[in-house]
Motif scaffolding. Structure first.
Motif, PDB file in Angstrom:
ATOM      1  N   TRP A   1      27.403   1.988  27.678  1.00 25.90           N
ATOM      2  CA  TRP A   1      27.231   1.583  26.286  1.00 25.90           C
ATOM      3  C   TRP A   1      26.752   0.141  26.203  1.00 25.90           C
ATOM      4  O   TRP A   1      27.016  -0.668  27.087  1.00 25.90           O
ATOM      5  CB  TRP A   1      28.562   1.677  25.528  1.00 25.90           C
ATOM      6  CG  TRP A   1      29.275   2.986  25.633  1.00 25.90           C
ATOM      7  CD1 TRP A   1      30.018   3.442  26.673  1.00 25.90           C
ATOM      8  CD2 TRP A   1      29.307   4.012  24.634  1.00 25.90           C
ATOM      9  NE1 TRP A   1      30.526   4.686  26.410  1.00 25.90           N
ATOM     10  CE2 TRP A   1      30.106   5.063  25.145  1.00 25.90           C
ATOM     11  CE3 TRP A   1      28.769   4.150  23.353  1.00 25.90           C
ATOM     12  CZ2 TRP A   1      30.369   6.234  24.440  1.00 25.90           C
ATOM     13  CZ3 TRP A   1      29.030   5.310  22.646  1.00 25.90           C
ATOM     14  CH2 TRP A   1      29.812   6.340  23.176  1.00 25.90           C
TER      15      TRP A   1
ATOM     16  N   ILE B  48      27.393  -2.850  23.388  1.00 21.43           N
ATOM     17  CA  ILE B  48      28.291  -3.133  22.271  1.00 21.43           C
ATOM     18  C   ILE B  48      27.998  -4.530  21.747  1.00 21.43           C
ATOM     19  O   ILE B  48      27.652  -5.447  22.519  1.00 21.43           O
ATOM     20  CB  ILE B  48      29.765  -3.041  22.727  1.00 21.43           C
ATOM     21  CG1 ILE B  48      30.034  -1.666  23.355  1.00 21.43           C
ATOM     22  CG2 ILE B  48      30.726  -3.300  21.580  1.00 21.43           C
ATOM     23  CD1 ILE B  48      31.437  -1.502  23.917  1.00 21.43           C
TER      24      ILE B  48
ATOM     25  N   HIS C 243      32.850   6.813  21.432  1.00 19.45           N
ATOM     26  CA  HIS C 243      33.499   6.149  22.569  1.00 19.45           C
ATOM     27  C   HIS C 243      34.958   6.589  22.645  1.00 19.45           C
ATOM     28  O   HIS C 243      35.669   6.645  21.642  1.00 19.45           O
ATOM     29  CB  HIS C 243      33.399   4.634  22.388  1.00 19.45           C
ATOM     30  CG  HIS C 243      33.732   3.845  23.617  1.00 19.45           C
ATOM     31  ND1 HIS C 243      34.997   3.795  24.157  1.00 19.45           N
ATOM     32  CD2 HIS C 243      32.951   3.065  24.415  1.00 19.45           C
ATOM     33  CE1 HIS C 243      34.989   3.017  25.224  1.00 19.45           C
ATOM     34  NE2 HIS C 243      33.759   2.554  25.409  1.00 19.45           N
ATOM     35  N   SER C 244      35.428   6.892  23.841  1.00 15.94           N
ATOM     36  CA  SER C 244      36.793   7.401  24.009  1.00 15.94           C
ATOM     37  C   SER C 244      37.856   6.320  23.822  1.00 15.94           C
ATOM     38  O   SER C 244      39.033   6.621  23.624  1.00 15.94           O
ATOM     39  CB  SER C 244      36.948   8.001  25.416  1.00 15.94           C
ATOM     40  OG  SER C 244      36.799   6.984  26.400  1.00 15.94           O
TER      41      SER C 244
ATOM     42  N   SER D  90      37.801   2.210  28.272  1.00 11.53           N
ATOM     43  CA  SER D  90      36.775   1.465  29.005  1.00 11.53           C
ATOM     44  C   SER D  90      37.250   1.182  30.419  1.00 11.53           C
ATOM     45  O   SER D  90      38.414   0.817  30.642  1.00 11.53           O
ATOM     46  CB  SER D  90      36.452   0.152  28.296  1.00 11.53           C
ATOM     47  OG  SER D  90      35.818   0.392  27.065  1.00 11.53           O
TER      48      SER D  90
ATOM     49  N   LEU E 117      28.166  -0.119  18.418  1.00 10.56           N
ATOM     50  CA  LEU E 117      27.841   0.205  19.799  1.00 10.56           C
ATOM     51  C   LEU E 117      26.774   1.292  19.860  1.00 10.56           C
ATOM     52  O   LEU E 117      26.580   2.052  18.910  1.00 10.56           O
ATOM     53  CB  LEU E 117      29.078   0.649  20.565  1.00 10.56           C
ATOM     54  CG  LEU E 117      29.696   2.025  20.285  1.00 10.56           C
ATOM     55  CD1 LEU E 117      30.719   2.358  21.354  1.00 10.56           C
ATOM     56  CD2 LEU E 117      30.337   2.094  18.906  1.00 10.56           C
TER      57      LEU E 117
ATOM     58  N   GLU F  98      30.192   6.996  30.911  1.00 12.58           N
ATOM     59  CA  GLU F  98      29.096   6.752  29.974  1.00 12.58           C
ATOM     60  C   GLU F  98      28.871   5.247  29.843  1.00 12.58           C
ATOM     61  O   GLU F  98      29.819   4.460  29.867  1.00 12.58           O
ATOM     62  CB  GLU F  98      29.420   7.363  28.612  1.00 12.58           C
ATOM     63  CG  GLU F  98      28.244   7.425  27.667  1.00 12.58           C
ATOM     64  CD  GLU F  98      28.500   8.345  26.474  1.00 12.58           C
ATOM     65  OE1 GLU F  98      27.621   8.453  25.605  1.00 12.58           O
ATOM     66  OE2 GLU F  98      29.598   8.961  26.421  1.00 12.58           O
TER      67      GLU F  98
ATOM     68  N   GLU G  47      34.984   9.262  29.827  1.00 15.41           N
ATOM     69  CA  GLU G  47      34.886  10.202  28.713  1.00 15.41           C
ATOM     70  C   GLU G  47      35.370  11.585  29.149  1.00 15.41           C
ATOM     71  O   GLU G  47      35.386  11.909  30.336  1.00 15.41           O
ATOM     72  CB  GLU G  47      33.440  10.289  28.208  1.00 15.41           C
ATOM     73  CG  GLU G  47      32.853   8.960  27.732  1.00 15.41           C
ATOM     74  CD  GLU G  47      33.479   8.468  26.451  1.00 15.41           C
ATOM     75  OE1 GLU G  47      34.001   9.316  25.676  1.00 15.41           O
ATOM     76  OE2 GLU G  47      33.476   7.242  26.200  1.00 15.41           O
TER      77      GLU G  47
ATOM     78  N   SER H 292      32.569   3.581  30.209  1.00 20.80           N
ATOM     79  CA  SER H 292      33.815   4.214  29.771  1.00 20.80           C
ATOM     80  C   SER H 292      34.061   5.522  30.500  1.00 20.80           C
ATOM     81  O   SER H 292      33.135   6.158  31.019  1.00 20.80           O
ATOM     82  CB  SER H 292      33.774   4.473  28.263  1.00 20.80           C
ATOM     83  OG  SER H 292      32.781   5.449  27.962  1.00 20.80           O
TER      84      SER H 292
ATOM     85  N   ASP I 275      29.233  -1.871  28.687  1.00 22.05           N
ATOM     86  CA  ASP I 275      30.525  -1.203  28.824  1.00 22.05           C
ATOM     87  C   ASP I 275      30.336   0.148  29.515  1.00 22.05           C
ATOM     88  O   ASP I 275      29.383   0.883  29.215  1.00 22.05           O
ATOM     89  CB  ASP I 275      31.145  -0.999  27.440  1.00 22.05           C
ATOM     90  CG  ASP I 275      32.502  -0.299  27.485  1.00 22.05           C
ATOM     91  OD1 ASP I 275      33.521  -0.985  27.406  1.00 22.05           O
ATOM     92  OD2 ASP I 275      32.513   0.958  27.580  1.00 22.05           O
TER      93      ASP I 275
ATOM     94  N   ARG J  50      33.701  -3.920  31.627  1.00 11.26           N
ATOM     95  CA  ARG J  50      32.861  -4.457  30.565  1.00 11.26           C
ATOM     96  C   ARG J  50      32.495  -5.898  30.896  1.00 11.26           C
ATOM     97  O   ARG J  50      33.287  -6.617  31.506  1.00 11.26           O
ATOM     98  CB  ARG J  50      33.575  -4.410  29.218  1.00 11.26           C
ATOM     99  CG  ARG J  50      32.740  -4.902  28.034  1.00 11.26           C
ATOM    100  CD  ARG J  50      33.538  -4.878  26.729  1.00 11.26           C
ATOM    101  NE  ARG J  50      33.919  -3.511  26.359  1.00 11.26           N
ATOM    102  CZ  ARG J  50      34.650  -3.228  25.285  1.00 11.26           C
ATOM    103  NH1 ARG J  50      35.086  -4.217  24.490  1.00 11.26           N
ATOM    104  NH2 ARG J  50      34.959  -1.970  25.004  1.00 11.26           N
TER     105      ARG J  50
ATOM    106  N   SER K 253      25.161   4.216  22.721  1.00 12.79           N
ATOM    107  CA  SER K 253      25.263   4.863  24.028  1.00 12.79           C
ATOM    108  C   SER K 253      23.899   4.871  24.712  1.00 12.79           C
ATOM    109  O   SER K 253      22.887   5.238  24.115  1.00 12.79           O
ATOM    110  CB  SER K 253      25.765   6.302  23.870  1.00 12.79           C
ATOM    111  OG  SER K 253      25.695   6.983  25.116  1.00 12.79           O
TER     112      SER K 253
END
Length: 283
Positions: free
Chosen positions: A220, A222, A269-270, A273, A229, A218, A261, A259, A257, A276, A231
């Motif tokens: 993001w 931030i 967010h899990s 990451s 943040l 995913e 997931e 990540s 970012d 980034r 998505s």
């Protein structure tokens, strides 16, 4: 199955209503003829789209050379300013085609429902002038070849003209190098913030990371202090383009970012990451 004559399909693609009822019925049932009309229509649209495009640039000689090699045409490149030649050819031949098709429909038996008579049952009248099918079609073939050549050259000129129009290209506002997190040491990535001609802002990401099973990635945005943040969406494969929400302050949300997931029903967010990086304005 006897298909509709190619010249009829070409004129139908140009918007001319020259089909006989039997032709229309055949086209409605024949995918091959419908596809041919669709392909020719696209070529016609491209050609017509250049009429109001302003002055076109002459394409390099290599463009025509490649077209000539592909279509086995004359090696001499045609001149571009002949925009009315296609419609002129069509206007002069539509009535002739309609008359010829009507006469043919009345005089020629359907090859699917009737057998050709024996040769001796249809002798050639002595002294008559016989024209072969190849000779009868030759003017049409020449006209259609000229129209096709013009459309190809116009399309090539249009493509070159569009290439030199910076207004049609996205503007790169910022870019970022995406650095790997410790658990993803072999990962790399990059991101660009672009503004499209319509004003839409887009994040374009490309990255390389080890494949995993059972999860998804995913993208993001931030804030610099990592307190908020947003998505942008799920990325499939190793690249994707994502629209930045209207009103989002990209100066604050300047960290891109990506990540890892899990399908756990949690939209947050899990915390895992992959890469980034911080967007920096283009000079």
């Amino acid at each position: 199955m006897r298909h509709v004559d190619p010249e009829v399909l070409a004129l139908l693609a140009l918007g001319e209503q020259v089909a006989l009822p039997v032709d229309s019925e055949h086209i409605s049932e024949c995918e091959q003829c419908r596809r041919e009309i669709e392909v020719l229509s696209r070529a016609a649209v491209v050609g017509r789209a250049t009429f109001d495009a302003g002055e076109l640039l002459d394409p390099p000689s290599r463009v025509w050379e490649r077209i000539s090699d592909e279509l086995s045409l004359s090696p001499e490149a045609p001149t571009l300013p002949q925009k009315l030649s296609t419609s002129t050819v069509v206007d002069e031949r539509v009535d002739v085609l309609a008359e010829k098709r009507a006469e043919r429909a009345l005089s020629e038996p359907d090859c699917e429902s009737a057998e050709a008579p024996p040769a001796e049952a249809n002798p050639v009248t002595e002294g008559a002038t016989v024209h072969s099918l190849d000779k009868r079609r030759r003017p049409w073939v020449a006209a259609l070849a000229a129209a096709a050549s013009l459309a190809l050259v116009a399309a090539a000129g249009s493509a070159i003209w569009l290439t030199f129009q910076p207004a049609d290209q996205p503007t790169i506002l910022a870019s970022a190098t995406l650095d790997a997190f410790p658990n993803w040491a072999d990962s790399t990535g990059e991101a660009r913030l672009e503004r499209r001609p319509d004003g839409t802002r887009v994040i374009d990401v490309n990255f390389d990371a080890p494949a995993t099973a059972g999860g998804y990635r995913e993208v993001w945005l931030i804030t610099s202090d990592a307190t908020a943040l947003v998505s942008l969406g799920i990325v499939e494969g190793t690249s994707g383009q994502f629209t930045v929400p209207d009103g989002l302050d990209i100066d604050s949300y300047d960290l891109v970012d990506i990540s890892e997931e899990q399908f756990d029903g949690d939209p947050a967010h899990s915390g895992d990451s992959i890469v980034r990086g911080q967007l920096s304005n283009e000079a």
